[in-house]
Design a protein around this motif. Sequence first.
Motif, PDB file in Angstrom:
ATOM      1  N   THR A 255      -1.348  -4.688  -3.371  1.00 26.18           N
ATOM      2  CA  THR A 255      -1.557  -4.228  -4.820  1.00 26.18           C
ATOM      3  C   THR A 255      -0.309  -3.264  -4.750  1.00 26.18           C
ATOM      4  OG1 THR A 255      -2.772  -2.076  -3.941  1.00 26.18           O
ATOM      5  CG2 THR A 255      -4.011  -4.169  -4.563  1.00 26.18           C
ATOM      6  N   THR A 256       0.204  -2.899  -5.980  1.00 21.47           N
ATOM      7  CA  THR A 256       1.096  -1.901  -6.360  1.00 21.47           C
ATOM      8  C   THR A 256       0.582  -1.006  -7.639  1.00 21.47           C
ATOM      9  OG1 THR A 256       3.433  -1.679  -6.735  1.00 21.47           O
ATOM     10  CG2 THR A 256       2.559  -3.573  -7.685  1.00 21.47           C
ATOM     11  N   GLY A 257       0.853   0.183  -7.272  1.00 24.11           N
ATOM     12  CA  GLY A 257       0.198   1.122  -8.442  1.00 24.11           C
ATOM     13  C   GLY A 257      -1.011   1.752  -8.057  1.00 24.11           C
ATOM     14  N   GLY A 258      -1.313   2.938  -8.760  1.00 22.66           N
ATOM     15  CA  GLY A 258      -2.664   3.593  -8.839  1.00 22.66           C
ATOM     16  C   GLY A 258      -3.053   4.379  -7.379  1.00 22.66           C
ATOM     17  N   THR A 259      -2.100   4.733  -6.815  1.00 26.92           N
ATOM     18  CA  THR A 259      -2.237   5.147  -5.342  1.00 26.92           C
ATOM     19  C   THR A 259      -1.878   6.877  -5.406  1.00 26.92           C
ATOM     20  OG1 THR A 259      -0.165   4.574  -4.450  1.00 26.92           O
ATOM     21  CG2 THR A 259      -1.791   3.109  -4.109  1.00 26.92           C
ATOM     22  N   GLY A 260      -1.642   7.283  -6.486  1.00 21.60           N
ATOM     23  CA  GLY A 260      -1.382   8.629  -6.556  1.00 21.60           C
ATOM     24  C   GLY A 260      -2.359   9.651  -6.790  1.00 21.60           C
ATOM     25  N   LEU A 261      -2.035  10.770  -7.344  1.00 27.61           N
ATOM     26  CA  LEU A 261      -3.057  11.670  -7.728  1.00 27.61           C
ATOM     27  C   LEU A 261      -3.764  12.053  -8.857  1.00 27.61           C
ATOM     28  CD1 LEU A 261      -1.025  14.492  -5.670  1.00 27.61           C
ATOM     29  CD2 LEU A 261      -2.857  12.728  -4.946  1.00 27.61           C
ATOM     30  N   SER A 262      -2.907  11.206  -9.845  1.00 22.77           N
ATOM     31  CA  SER A 262      -3.571  11.347 -11.285  1.00 22.77           C
ATOM     32  C   SER A 262      -4.943  10.912 -11.397  1.00 22.77           C
ATOM     33  CB  SER A 262      -2.917  10.470 -12.304  1.00 22.77           C
ATOM     34  OG  SER A 262      -1.573  10.221 -11.935  1.00 22.77           O
ATOM     35  N   PRO A 263      -5.944  11.550 -12.458  1.00 23.46           N
ATOM     36  CA  PRO A 263      -7.200  11.260 -12.399  1.00 23.46           C
ATOM     37  C   PRO A 263      -7.548   9.484 -12.699  1.00 23.46           C
ATOM     38  CG  PRO A 263      -6.325  12.853 -13.985  1.00 23.46           C
ATOM     39  CD  PRO A 263      -5.378  12.540 -13.248  1.00 23.46           C
ATOM     40  N   ARG A 264      -6.633   8.793 -13.234  1.00 25.68           N
ATOM     41  CA  ARG A 264      -6.459   7.431 -13.304  1.00 25.68           C
ATOM     42  C   ARG A 264      -6.286   6.671 -12.240  1.00 25.68           C
ATOM     43  NH1 ARG A 264      -9.142   4.734 -17.257  1.00 25.68           N
ATOM     44  NH2 ARG A 264      -7.449   3.211 -17.083  1.00 25.68           N
TER      45      ARG A 264
ATOM     46  N   ARG B  26      -2.045   7.656  -1.737  1.00 23.65           N
ATOM     47  CA  ARG B  26      -3.375   7.768  -1.144  1.00 23.65           C
ATOM     48  C   ARG B  26      -3.654   6.146  -0.556  1.00 23.65           C
ATOM     49  NH1 ARG B  26      -7.632   8.755  -3.963  1.00 23.65           N
ATOM     50  NH2 ARG B  26      -6.690   7.909  -5.792  1.00 23.65           N
ATOM     51  N   GLY B  27      -2.750   5.467  -0.773  1.00 22.82           N
ATOM     52  CA  GLY B  27      -3.197   3.874  -0.462  1.00 22.82           C
ATOM     53  C   GLY B  27      -3.715   3.772   0.774  1.00 22.82           C
ATOM     54  N   ILE B  28      -4.504   2.745   1.000  1.00 20.57           N
ATOM     55  CA  ILE B  28      -5.047   2.027   2.203  1.00 20.57           C
ATOM     56  C   ILE B  28      -4.949   0.826   2.601  1.00 20.57           C
ATOM     57  CG2 ILE B  28      -7.006   3.996   1.861  1.00 20.57           C
ATOM     58  CD1 ILE B  28      -8.804   1.298   1.508  1.00 20.57           C
ATOM     59  N   ALA B  29      -5.163   0.379   3.867  1.00 23.37           N
ATOM     60  CA  ALA B  29      -5.103  -1.120   4.070  1.00 23.37           C
ATOM     61  C   ALA B  29      -6.408  -1.689   4.974  1.00 23.37           C
ATOM     62  CB  ALA B  29      -3.842  -1.262   4.923  1.00 23.37           C
ATOM     63  N   GLY B  30      -6.724  -2.876   4.611  1.00 22.36           N
ATOM     64  CA  GLY B  30      -8.058  -3.193   5.344  1.00 22.36           C
ATOM     65  C   GLY B  30      -8.115  -4.636   4.945  1.00 22.36           C
ATOM     66  N   ILE B  31      -9.404  -4.849   5.750  1.00 21.16           N
ATOM     67  CA  ILE B  31      -9.768  -6.499   5.472  1.00 21.16           C
ATOM     68  C   ILE B  31     -11.066  -6.684   5.040  1.00 21.16           C
ATOM     69  CG2 ILE B  31     -10.264  -8.121   7.429  1.00 21.16           C
ATOM     70  CD1 ILE B  31      -9.059  -6.260   9.607  1.00 21.16           C
ATOM     71  N   ARG B  32     -11.118  -7.747   4.306  1.00 19.53           N
ATOM     72  CA  ARG B  32     -12.283  -8.303   3.445  1.00 19.53           C
ATOM     73  C   ARG B  32     -12.350  -9.886   4.074  1.00 19.53           C
ATOM     74  NH1 ARG B  32     -15.807  -7.319  -0.253  1.00 19.53           N
ATOM     75  NH2 ARG B  32     -16.988  -9.401  -1.000  1.00 19.53           N
ATOM     76  N   GLY B  33     -13.159  -9.913   4.701  1.00 17.04           N
ATOM     77  CA  GLY B  33     -13.293 -11.423   5.019  1.00 17.04           C
ATOM     78  C   GLY B  33     -12.149 -12.000   6.189  1.00 17.04           C
ATOM     79  N   ARG B  34     -11.339 -12.643   5.556  1.00 11.58           N
ATOM     80  CA  ARG B  34     -10.333 -13.175   6.170  1.00 11.58           C
ATOM     81  C   ARG B  34      -9.058 -12.769   5.457  1.00 11.58           C
ATOM     82  NH1 ARG B  34     -11.446 -17.672  10.162  1.00 11.58           N
ATOM     83  NH2 ARG B  34      -9.393 -18.221   9.741  1.00 11.58           N
ATOM     84  N   THR B  35      -9.117 -11.792   4.581  1.00  8.19           N
ATOM     85  CA  THR B  35      -7.975 -11.429   3.842  1.00  8.19           C
ATOM     86  C   THR B  35      -7.368 -10.142   4.151  1.00  8.19           C
ATOM     87  OG1 THR B  35      -8.716 -12.913   2.007  1.00  8.19           O
ATOM     88  CG2 THR B  35      -7.244 -11.107   1.428  1.00  8.19           C
ATOM     89  N   LEU B  36      -6.253  -9.763   4.305  1.00  2.44           N
ATOM     90  CA  LEU B  36      -5.650  -8.352   4.483  1.00  2.44           C
ATOM     91  C   LEU B  36      -5.212  -7.977   3.289  1.00  2.44           C
ATOM     92  CD1 LEU B  36      -4.140  -6.385   6.320  1.00  2.44           C
ATOM     93  CD2 LEU B  36      -2.277  -7.746   6.412  1.00  2.44           C
ATOM     94  N   ILE B  37      -5.656  -6.508   2.778  1.00  2.00           N
ATOM     95  CA  ILE B  37      -5.494  -6.049   1.451  1.00  2.00           C
ATOM     96  C   ILE B  37      -4.854  -4.825   1.952  1.00  2.00           C
ATOM     97  CG2 ILE B  37      -6.433  -5.090  -0.421  1.00  2.00           C
ATOM     98  CD1 ILE B  37      -9.111  -6.877   0.002  1.00  2.00           C
ATOM     99  N   ILE B  38      -3.458  -4.497   0.944  1.00  6.75           N
ATOM    100  CA  ILE B  38      -2.626  -3.395   1.250  1.00  6.75           C
ATOM    101  C   ILE B  38      -2.629  -2.799   0.063  1.00  6.75           C
ATOM    102  CG2 ILE B  38      -0.629  -2.552   2.374  1.00  6.75           C
ATOM    103  CD1 ILE B  38      -0.669  -5.305   4.112  1.00  6.75           C
ATOM    104  N   ASN B  39      -2.612  -1.533  -0.111  1.00  8.17           N
ATOM    105  CA  ASN B  39      -2.279  -0.791  -1.589  1.00  8.17           C
ATOM    106  C   ASN B  39      -0.670  -0.312  -1.205  1.00  8.17           C
ATOM    107  OD1 ASN B  39      -5.435   1.058  -1.696  1.00  8.17           O
ATOM    108  ND2 ASN B  39      -5.001  -1.013  -2.335  1.00  8.17           N
TER     109      ASN B  39
END
Length: 162
Positions: free
Chosen positions: A67-76, A113-126
């Motif tokens: 993912t790209t975007g939405g990791t900052g400090l703004s309310p949205r 504030r991005g995170i990284a993690g696993i769902r099932g067999r998928t790697l997800i990175i912000n």
Amino acid sequence: MKAGVLSISDRGARGEREDLSGKILQERLRSAGFEVSCYRVIPDSYEEILALLVDWSDREGLDLVLTTGGTGLSPRDVTPEATRAAVEKEIPGLAEALRFHGSKYTPRAVLSRGIAGIRGRTLIINLPGSPRAVEEAWEVLSPVLKHAIEKIQGSEEECGRG
């Protein structure tokens, strides 16, 4: 390996801004041998982000979602919260490495504030939304992505120095 790029931007979703970060990620992924089979630009919406992360992991069976975007400090900025709801295991060291590496270029990288993690067999990175931050993040990701995905999918290969 199949990948997806999810760009999160209110202005991008309205067509008011070109999605340069998403294009960069697609190019980097293809040059690294990934098939980019899913790409979307959506607004900063918790529900939409969560729904796509779940769909791309569970139904599409992607190996990787960036993912790209939405990791900052703004309310949205809600990408990390939606991602945290989607993943089953977090990978804090990867998110920390991205912030640390980015801080070599700008002190503001530590505010991501991005995170990284696993769902099932998928790697997800912000990743952050700026093209420059995406390029800097790729320096961290490119040497570890394929190995991480192989481990998530059950490879028993040793994790020694690579």
